[in-house]
Structure formats: C-alpha cells, structure tokens
Design a protein around this motif. Sequence first.
Motif, short mmCIF file in Angstrom:
data_model
loop_
_atom_site.label_atom_id
_atom_site.label_comp_id
_atom_site.label_asym_id
_atom_site.label_seq_id
_atom_site.Cartn_x
_atom_site.Cartn_y
_atom_site.Cartn_z
N GLN A 195 34.50 41.86 36.89
CA GLN A 195 35.65 40.90 37.21
C GLN A 195 36.63 40.81 36.08
O GLN A 195 37.99 40.80 36.36
CB GLN A 195 35.20 39.56 37.51
CG GLN A 195 34.33 39.79 38.62
CD GLN A 195 33.57 38.01 39.11
OE1 GLN A 195 33.47 37.39 38.37
NE2 GLN A 195 33.11 38.01 40.45
N ARG A 233 40.47 41.97 36.42
CA ARG A 233 41.85 40.66 36.12
C ARG A 233 42.62 41.24 34.92
O ARG A 233 43.68 40.78 35.03
CB ARG A 233 40.80 39.44 35.96
CG ARG A 233 40.13 38.79 37.15
CD ARG A 233 39.90 37.39 36.90
NE ARG A 233 39.23 36.83 38.00
CZ ARG A 233 37.90 36.48 38.34
NH1 ARG A 233 37.38 36.84 37.14
NH2 ARG A 233 37.62 36.13 39.43
N ILE A 243 38.32 40.88 45.09
CA ILE A 243 37.35 42.11 45.04
C ILE A 243 36.45 42.28 46.17
O ILE A 243 35.62 41.37 46.48
CB ILE A 243 36.53 41.96 43.53
CG1 ILE A 243 37.79 41.71 42.47
CG2 ILE A 243 35.95 43.32 43.46
CD1 ILE A 243 37.01 41.35 41.15
#
Length: 383
Positions: A317, A321, A330
């Motif tokens: 993640q 990002r 996602i």
Amino acid sequence: MKIFHLSDLHIGLKLFNRDLSEDQEAIFRQIADLAGREKPDVILVAGDIYDKAVPSAEAVSLFDRFISLLTDAAPEAEIMMISGNHDSAARINIFRSVLSRQHIHMIGLPPQRPEDHIEQITLQDAFGLVHFYLLPFVRPSMVRPVVATEDETQSLSYDETLHRLIAREKINTAERNVLVSHQFYLPVGKNPDEIERMDSEIVTVGNIDAIRADVLAPFDYAALGHIHKPMRVGSDFYRYCGTPLACSVSESGQQKGVILIEMKEKGRITTQVLPLHPLHSVRVIRGTLEDVLQQGCEDFVSVVLTDKKDLDVIDMQDRLRSAFPRLLEIRRETVRSADYRASLSPAERMKPYDLCTAFLPDLDAEEQQLLRQIINDVQEEQT
C-alpha cells in the motif's frame, strides 16, 4: 443555429472520496473556451447539475463560476438547464423569471397542474423558429395530477407517463423542435439489460424507469441526460452526450466531449463531438506489483494486482500510494486462500430486491411492484 449539448455535470462529486473540484473547474474552463471559439446560440445542460440534492457551498460556488465563464465566453447565448434525478427540483426551479431575463433558463419542475405544460422557449434564426421543450427529470408520482385520469387507481409506469406528458403538447412538426430531457430512453427494439450502464449511475430495480424512444419522434433533436456514457438512441439526433468528466472507474478510457449541433432549415442537422481532455484521467492499471509501480503517474488510478505470491500488505500500500498520489483502490485479481477469505457471502452479494424476495418468496405481482418502488425510492433518497 449552433447548439452546445452538455449534461451530468455532477458538481460536488467525490470519486472514492477524492475531491474532484479542481478537475471539474479545469473541464469547465475547457467548455467555456470551446464556447468562446464556437459562439453557440444556445447552451443546453440536460440535468444532474449537482451530484447531491443539497449541494455544498463549494459546489454552488463552482457552478456560479462555470456560468460566469460561459456568459463571458458567449454573451449572446441562451443557457437552458433542467434538473436531473440527483438535483433538488425545487432548488433548481428558483428565480426562474429573474434568470430568464438574463438569458439563463433553469427549469427544475415538470408540469404540476392540469393547465401546466412543458416549459417551452422559442428562438428564431435565418431559417425560422426553433422550439425548445425543457423537461426536467420526471417520476410518475410528480405529474400524476397532470396525466392520470380520475378512474385510474394504479400508478402509471415511467413509459406511459412520458408518452402522455409529451402527447399533451401541441408540437408543430413542420417547424424545428428540440427536447431537453433527463430520463432513461430505450432505443426501439432494445432490452434495458442490453444497455451498458456506468457504476456512477443509479439503476432502478427491474429497469422500471425505461422509456421507449418512439416518444422522441416529434423532435428534430433530443438533448438527453442521465446515461453517463456517450450514446445514440437509435438516431444521430437523439443522443446522450455523457458526463464531461469520468465519474467512476467504469468510465476509464472514454472520450468525453461536448456535442455541437448545427441546425439549418428543417431536416438539415449536423452534429460534431468537441473533445474534452481531463486534468487527470481515470485509469485502470493491471499487472504485478513491480510492473505496476513502473507506471507511476498523477492520474486517478484503480490498481489490479495479478501477483500469485503473497505480498506484504502494508509495504504494498505504501509503495503504491507513493507511485500514484491519486490512487483510488487496490484490487487483487487472484485471491489468497487465507487472508482474502473475507469476501462477501452469497447473501451480501445479492441485490436488495433479490435479497428481500429471498425472505419473502410468496409476493404476488402487485406486491413485487410495490417492493421495487420502495427500493428505488430509498436509492433515490440516498443521492
């Protein structure tokens, strides 16, 4: 006569909770630039001005700036707008008489009484008169006193309601007529399920809002709103222009634009799509984590990971990002047996109507229709 056809501005929309005001303002400036270049005589906005019935102060301010841009770019143009299913009809309807003197026509409510008719604005050019019929979004209950007979106890369908409403108008088909409407019009011979709908649209249970497009026959052009993907309704001259900016991931890759209509004498119409280019596109990027990371960009991105091996969720993640500042979501194309079992149960995947009928299997046809209407009313209240 030159006409711009726009619809479904959805001012104030958030995409996966991402604020789109900067992107909407940029696209509105493009539209104003096109208006300054083409100098249309009429600018039509076919509903869903706002994304919410009670728009935020910021959304109202952005709409105000858009109208100012349009009037500066094309000061001689008549601007005609109707409310859509996302708008508050009463709010759009205010100051009608005042605004009309400034060449701005905002029509929020359809006919309310038997003596009322669809708002009509007539303009003239070198080829004669052009009649614009401005019909805001209609639910059958809104116009029942206008179209239903005294002995009719059952609610009218959307299809019957619109056919009766338009049949009341004394349309002179020897002259040029334009309809501005925000409904789900169905090409003749098409099934509602054959029409591709976008994730950002409200789709009624059972497609009860579908209306046969033969009702459009008296009009030379129908400027339609409600469907977010550009679409013809059986004719080059009965059209949905679509949203000027993608409102959902399902609209990724669509070319958005303004439809420019040129009307000459009766029967001579040409159309052209003037393309719009978003500040940030909506994209779906699919691949392994490492492949996806190499495609970092400033666009709004939905990432679909195809890795078959396990990934460190927190690290994944953070890296995504960083590569995609406007990351929307996602998703995993392959689901691990352990950590991704939290997928929806069969009951949770069911649509509201199917879920209700699973618990109420003995409903008769009238009760099923009532259930559909209740679910649709609840969905509309949530907009």
